[in-house]
Design an enzyme around this catalytic site. Sequence first.
Site, PDB file in Angstrom:
ATOM      1  N   HIS A  31       0.634  -1.399  -0.083  1.00 39.80           N
ATOM      2  CA  HIS A  31       0.021  -0.007  -0.075  1.00 39.80           C
ATOM      3  C   HIS A  31       0.831   0.971  -0.063  1.00 39.80           C
ATOM      4  O   HIS A  31       1.663   1.248   0.969  1.00 39.80           O
ATOM      5  CB  HIS A  31      -0.890  -0.140   0.985  1.00 39.80           C
ATOM      6  CG  HIS A  31      -2.160   1.052   1.112  1.00 39.80           C
ATOM      7  ND1 HIS A  31      -3.242   0.898   0.261  1.00 39.80           N
ATOM      8  CD2 HIS A  31      -1.850   2.423   1.453  1.00 39.80           C
ATOM      9  CE1 HIS A  31      -3.999   1.979   0.706  1.00 39.80           C
ATOM     10  NE2 HIS A  31      -2.703   2.869   0.979  1.00 39.80           N
ATOM     11  N   CYS A  32       0.956   1.539  -0.828  1.00 43.56           N
ATOM     12  CA  CYS A  32       1.776   3.423  -2.096  1.00 43.56           C
ATOM     13  C   CYS A  32       1.335   4.052  -2.619  1.00 43.56           C
ATOM     14  O   CYS A  32       0.020   3.397  -3.377  1.00 43.56           O
ATOM     15  CB  CYS A  32       3.079   2.790  -1.514  1.00 43.56           C
ATOM     16  SG  CYS A  32       3.316   1.769  -2.751  1.00 43.56           S
ATOM     17  N   TYR A  49      -7.626  17.488  -1.382  1.00 43.69           N
ATOM     18  CA  TYR A  49      -6.400  17.586  -1.334  1.00 43.69           C
ATOM     19  C   TYR A  49      -5.623  18.014  -1.989  1.00 43.69           C
ATOM     20  O   TYR A  49      -5.412  17.532  -3.012  1.00 43.69           O
ATOM     21  CB  TYR A  49      -5.831  16.802   0.305  1.00 43.69           C
ATOM     22  CG  TYR A  49      -5.428  15.737  -0.358  1.00 43.69           C
ATOM     23  CD1 TYR A  49      -4.270  15.282  -0.918  1.00 43.69           C
ATOM     24  CD2 TYR A  49      -6.378  14.564  -0.210  1.00 43.69           C
ATOM     25  CE1 TYR A  49      -4.261  14.045  -1.135  1.00 43.69           C
ATOM     26  CE2 TYR A  49      -6.827  13.185  -0.821  1.00 43.69           C
ATOM     27  CZ  TYR A  49      -4.753  13.008  -1.142  1.00 43.69           C
ATOM     28  OH  TYR A  49      -4.158  11.706  -1.582  1.00 43.69           O
ATOM     29  N   THR A  77      -6.419   9.804  -3.580  1.00 42.48           N
ATOM     30  CA  THR A  77      -8.086  10.838  -4.521  1.00 42.48           C
ATOM     31  C   THR A  77      -7.898  11.755  -4.713  1.00 42.48           C
ATOM     32  O   THR A  77      -8.508  12.041  -5.411  1.00 42.48           O
ATOM     33  CB  THR A  77      -8.811  10.680  -3.179  1.00 42.48           C
ATOM     34  OG1 THR A  77      -8.244  11.143  -2.258  1.00 42.48           O
ATOM     35  CG2 THR A  77      -9.926   9.109  -2.580  1.00 42.48           C
ATOM     36  N   ARG A 124     -10.248   0.371  -6.415  1.00 40.36           N
ATOM     37  CA  ARG A 124     -10.799   0.697  -4.639  1.00 40.36           C
ATOM     38  C   ARG A 124     -11.471   1.670  -5.202  1.00 40.36           C
ATOM     39  O   ARG A 124     -12.296   2.992  -5.822  1.00 40.36           O
ATOM     40  CB  ARG A 124      -9.282   1.679  -4.151  1.00 40.36           C
ATOM     41  CG  ARG A 124      -9.532   2.469  -3.142  1.00 40.36           C
ATOM     42  CD  ARG A 124      -8.197   2.919  -3.006  1.00 40.36           C
ATOM     43  NE  ARG A 124      -7.955   3.427  -1.419  1.00 40.36           N
ATOM     44  CZ  ARG A 124      -7.494   4.285  -0.606  1.00 40.36           C
ATOM     45  NH1 ARG A 124      -6.477   5.310  -2.001  1.00 40.36           N
ATOM     46  NH2 ARG A 124      -7.234   3.523   0.760  1.00 40.36           N
ATOM     47  N   ARG A 130     -14.392  12.771   3.740  1.00 36.18           N
ATOM     48  CA  ARG A 130     -13.295  13.790   3.902  1.00 36.18           C
ATOM     49  C   ARG A 130     -12.191  13.739   2.374  1.00 36.18           C
ATOM     50  O   ARG A 130     -11.742  14.563   1.803  1.00 36.18           O
ATOM     51  CB  ARG A 130     -12.329  14.053   4.298  1.00 36.18           C
ATOM     52  CG  ARG A 130     -11.745  13.190   5.065  1.00 36.18           C
ATOM     53  CD  ARG A 130     -10.916  13.025   6.121  1.00 36.18           C
ATOM     54  NE  ARG A 130     -10.022  11.880   7.088  1.00 36.18           N
ATOM     55  CZ  ARG A 130      -8.923  11.128   5.854  1.00 36.18           C
ATOM     56  NH1 ARG A 130      -8.516  12.367   5.002  1.00 36.18           N
ATOM     57  NH2 ARG A 130      -8.235   9.640   6.371  1.00 36.18           N
ATOM     58  N   HIS A 181      -6.288  -0.705   5.968  1.00 36.99           N
ATOM     59  CA  HIS A 181      -5.643  -0.262   7.156  1.00 36.99           C
ATOM     60  C   HIS A 181      -6.936  -0.539   8.532  1.00 36.99           C
ATOM     61  O   HIS A 181      -7.344  -0.160   9.338  1.00 36.99           O
ATOM     62  CB  HIS A 181      -5.952   2.116   7.062  1.00 36.99           C
ATOM     63  CG  HIS A 181      -5.163   2.020   6.319  1.00 36.99           C
ATOM     64  ND1 HIS A 181      -3.651   1.280   5.487  1.00 36.99           N
ATOM     65  CD2 HIS A 181      -5.067   3.141   5.752  1.00 36.99           C
ATOM     66  CE1 HIS A 181      -3.962   2.143   4.115  1.00 36.99           C
ATOM     67  NE2 HIS A 181      -4.650   3.757   4.729  1.00 36.99           N
ATOM     68  N   ASP A 257       2.163   2.782   3.343  1.00 37.31           N
ATOM     69  CA  ASP A 257       1.066   4.487   3.163  1.00 37.31           C
ATOM     70  C   ASP A 257       2.337   5.435   2.782  1.00 37.31           C
ATOM     71  O   ASP A 257       1.465   6.418   2.547  1.00 37.31           O
ATOM     72  CB  ASP A 257       0.709   4.494   4.024  1.00 37.31           C
ATOM     73  CG  ASP A 257      -0.635   5.113   3.754  1.00 37.31           C
ATOM     74  OD1 ASP A 257      -1.360   5.396   2.639  1.00 37.31           O
ATOM     75  OD2 ASP A 257      -1.048   6.319   4.394  1.00 37.31           O
ATOM     76  N   ASN A 262      -2.155  13.841   3.612  1.00 38.54           N
ATOM     77  CA  ASN A 262      -3.352  13.971   4.626  1.00 38.54           C
ATOM     78  C   ASN A 262      -2.512  13.457   7.245  1.00 38.54           C
ATOM     79  O   ASN A 262      -3.943  13.863   7.610  1.00 38.54           O
ATOM     80  CB  ASN A 262      -4.523  13.375   5.387  1.00 38.54           C
ATOM     81  CG  ASN A 262      -4.920  14.000   3.430  1.00 38.54           C
ATOM     82  OD1 ASN A 262      -4.991  15.287   3.209  1.00 38.54           O
ATOM     83  ND2 ASN A 262      -5.922  12.960   2.912  1.00 38.54           N
TER      84      ASN A 262
HETATM   85  O1  LIG Z   1      -3.333   6.438   1.868  1.00 41.40           O
HETATM   86  C1  LIG Z   1      -4.330   6.306   2.466  1.00 41.40           C
HETATM   87  O2  LIG Z   1      -4.469   5.075   2.233  1.00 41.40           O
HETATM   88  C2  LIG Z   1      -5.352   7.226   3.666  1.00 41.40           C
HETATM   89  C3  LIG Z   1      -5.631   8.553   2.931  1.00 41.40           C
HETATM   90  C4  LIG Z   1      -5.885   8.992   1.627  1.00 41.40           C
HETATM   91  C5  LIG Z   1      -6.477   8.356   0.625  1.00 41.40           C
HETATM   92  O3  LIG Z   1      -7.511   7.042   0.793  1.00 41.40           O
HETATM   93  C6  LIG Z   1      -6.524   8.644  -0.420  1.00 41.40           C
HETATM   94  O4  LIG Z   1      -6.064  10.247  -0.936  1.00 41.40           O
HETATM   95  O5  LIG Z   1      -6.662   8.279  -1.444  1.00 41.40           O
HETATM   96  C7  LIG Z   1      -6.158   8.890   4.590  1.00 41.40           C
HETATM   97  O6  LIG Z   1      -6.378   8.577   4.829  1.00 41.40           O
HETATM   98  O7  LIG Z   1      -6.771  10.319   4.043  1.00 41.40           O
END
Ligand SMILES: O=C(O)/C=C(\CC(=O)C(=O)O)C(=O)O
Length: 304
Positions: A31-32, A49, A77, A124, A130, A181, A257, A262
């Site tokens: 997971h990265c 973001y 995201t 995903r 958020r 997670h 990760d 964030n």
């Molecule tokens: O990196 C992660 O897994 C968790 C994230 C960001 C995320 O999932 C994303 O932006 O796609 C989070 O809790 O902000």
Amino acid sequence: MEFEKTPGWLDWYAGPSKPRFKLPAGAVDAHCHVFGPGAEFPYAPERKYTPCDASKAQLFALRDHLGFARNVIVQATCHGADNRAMVDACKASGGKARGVATVRRTITDQELQDLHAAGVRGVRFNFVKRLVDFTPKDELLEIANRIAPLGWHVVIYFEAVDLPELWDFFTALPTTVVVDHMGRPDVSKPVDGPEFELFVKFMRDNPNVWSKVSCPERLSVTGPKALNGEQAAYRDVVPFAKRIVEEFPDRVLWGTDWPHPNLKDHMPDDGLLVDFIPHIAVTAELQQKLLVDNPMRLYWPEEV
Ligand SMILES: O=C(O)/C=C(\CC(=O)C(=O)O)C(=O)O
């Protein structure tokens, strides 16, 4: 295009330490992310973001520094359903990276085939409010039914309080389902309390459900932080992750990760995050499954 980072954004930790824990040969960071670079792969207009850039070359350098052999790059995201940065990284990896994409129902069969050829093996679905706007469940189910014949799986990201409401949808998914997670437990609650018991039941009742036992730095309330050589970081997360690893040893994955989007409090030293692993997978056999056998079965099944 020039992008300005979200105010208060914490950049990833430069110069991580060498882990003391020696990863087993062939270990996978499952997971990265890659972020941009924004000038080459612009961030999506609908993003919640704007991160700092985190390129494929920087990810691969971290992989080698920490002692991982491979990466699973998960679409973040901030790139919406524009998978170009992730796909570019997978293609440039020489087979050492596979990907998890975000797609919309408008995707064509040819585009799915192209993603597969690039190394994508999952989609995903994100339910963290958020991070994303709401996508109707019928659209998600339609996507799941289209990717199932490719042998792909669905990665789900949600917060523990939302599991009851999402349960019926998750258990209707036709593929392997991988939870990010551990479903974000509140680790200030008891590990054998009703909230985490529900997550354990979710995994116990549904043998197609896997979990990433990742992100202690996101879940921890008490720390200590993975900084300044700390060898016993995020102690409050250990009982949760250890329980999942021991009850479901063949359905767990681990990832850094990186670049840790964030985080508000601190940015962990990724070398010390690797040193967290033997606290949750306490035998060589559990470590081998978590870091090599399980991710290989899911992402490189043709090599197993
Ligand atoms: O990196 C992660 O897994 C968790 C994230 C960001 C995320 O999932 C994303 O932006 O796609 C989070 O809790 O902000």
